[in-house]
Write an enzyme that holds these catalytic residues in place. Structure first.
Site, short mmCIF file in Angstrom:
data_model
loop_
_atom_site.label_atom_id
_atom_site.label_comp_id
_atom_site.label_asym_id
_atom_site.label_seq_id
_atom_site.Cartn_x
_atom_site.Cartn_y
_atom_site.Cartn_z
N PHE A 139 22.64 -24.23 -42.25
CA PHE A 139 21.44 -24.64 -43.35
C PHE A 139 20.59 -25.47 -42.88
O PHE A 139 19.50 -25.59 -43.48
CB PHE A 139 22.19 -24.96 -44.52
N PHE B 232 12.45 -19.70 -38.25
CA PHE B 232 14.02 -19.72 -38.56
C PHE B 232 14.36 -18.60 -39.29
O PHE B 232 15.68 -18.03 -39.01
CB PHE B 232 14.10 -21.21 -39.45
N PHE B 233 13.80 -17.99 -40.55
CA PHE B 233 14.18 -17.04 -40.89
C PHE B 233 14.34 -15.68 -40.17
O PHE B 233 15.24 -14.94 -40.35
CB PHE B 233 13.13 -16.74 -42.16
N ARG C 158 13.55 -11.31 -50.13
CA ARG C 158 14.63 -11.55 -49.38
C ARG C 158 16.08 -11.04 -49.97
O ARG C 158 17.06 -10.89 -49.71
CB ARG C 158 14.75 -12.56 -48.66
#
Length: 371
Positions: free
Chosen positions: A213, A110-111, A348
């Site tokens: 999200f 997902f990231f 990140r």
């Protein structure tokens, strides 16, 4: 969108510092800036890690390499420091090892997908994004047919969801797929907004954020961790649903608070702070204060919903369902501490340490999307 000044108070490196805190389970001192420091989380939501975490980290790192989701040099230099597995290991406690591994791999995917989405926008790869969006929808519905797709993101999604589909009944799989189809479409709306430099108004943004999200995806996965699909009447009970929503809202809004300098640097338009500045006329400092106010109110509301959900669960006659609800609720609580510390440990968000504040060092522009 107007250019907003960078604020060093958001970063771990440089600028005003808060009191040093020690990251759970590591003993490493972390200076949390005052604007990001939430004592109520640090004291009231202690973070734990699933005992499988060390192997989880190793296996997800290997999976990223096998699926070609990150270049080997980026995996070697950045994968562990991004702390993606730490985030999941602090959330789904009690999950069987195989479930947690599948969830962590999916989360890492997902990231990476989020980064591809960003790079496609930055480099004007509209055709690449449209093709990827269509393929992801297809892979979600027929993962086995896409396991060997030439695009690593398509094959990676197929592999991770096929594993997730093996833990609970077909009805859960269909619900998960339905929820993730909505997420893909929401990412497409974000793509269009960014291309047009359109900052959505606050209420529109909040509704979109619940999808991008993936609020209901992470909530669905609570059931996989508990090993039990919950009946609709339980999932949709007002107390349970409110507790689930609030735990996710906290994560999304705290992410916005921590991501604000990164997203301003990258000309993002999707951040609650940015919407407040553009549409409500707040200054940068006022938007930070408003974000904090909403976050603290969210925590207080969760504590109330948590008690109500626990009372509801105690009255459920079926022991398996009752235990599963308690498991889900406990992990909703775990999300607060896990999200909080992730944002202060993960590379990140260390924007001030990047050579280019608008380009994350862990992405490879040459390999993302169209060359």
């Amino acid at each position: 969108m107007p250019a907003f000044p960078h604020s060093t108070t958001y970063s771990r490196t440089g600028g005003t510092r808060g009191a040093a805190n020690r990251a759970p389970n590591t003993g490493t001192a972390i200076a949390v800036p005052p604007s990001l420091c939430l004592p109520v989380v640090e004291t009231g939501f202690p973070r734990r890690r699933h005992p499988y975490w060390p192997r989880l980290q190793q296996n997800t790192r290997r999976w990223l390499l096998e699926k070609r989701l990150m270049p080997p040099d980026k995996v070697a230099e950045y994968a562990d420091g991004l702390c993606y597995t730490d985030l999941m290991a602090g959330y789904y406690l009690g999950a069987p090892d195989a479930v947690l591994q599948a969830v962590a791999d999916y989360s890492a995917w997902f990231f990476v997908w989020d980064d591809r989405h960003d790079r496609d926008i930055v480099h004007g790869r509209t055709a690449s994004w449209r093709r990827l969006k269509s393929l992801l929808h297809q892979a979600l519905d027929a993962p086995r047919a896409h396991l060997h797709h030439q695009d690593p993101l398509v094959a990676g999604l197929a592999d991770s969801v096929l594993r997730l589909y093996g833990f609970l009944p077909a009805a859960w799989n269909a619900r998960f797929a339905r929820h993730f189809h909505q997420v893909i479409d929401a990412y497409d709306r974000e793509f269009r907004n960014r291309v047009e430099a359109r900052v959505p108004p606050v209420e529109e943004y909040l509704a979109l954020r619940r999808l991008t999200f993936a609020h209901w995806i992470w909530t669905d996965l609570l059931e996989a961790a508990a090993g039990k699909q919950l009946p609709d009447a339980v999932r949709k009970h007002p107390a349970f649903r409110r507790a689930a929503l609030l735990s996710q809202e906290f994560a999304a809004w705290y992410n916005d608070l921590c991501s604000l300098p990164k997203e301003i640097a990258g000309d993002e338009v999707h951040n609650l702070g940015i919407s407040l500045i553009v549409h409500e006329g707040l200054t940068l400092e006022e938007s930070v204060d408003e974000l904090r106010r909403r976050i603290l109110e969210c925590i207080a509301d969760f504590l109330d919903a948590e008690q109500e959900t626990r009372r509801y669960a105690d009255g459920i006659g079926d022991k398996e369902i009752r235990d599963a609800v308690h498991s889900c609720l406990a992990n909703m609580r775990n999300w607060f501490g896990s999200v909080y510390w992730f944002h202060h440990e993960s590379g990140r968000y260390m924007v001030d340490s990047w050579d280019d504040r608008s380009t994350p060092p862990y992405v490879d522009n040459a390999l993302a999307g169209e060359k």
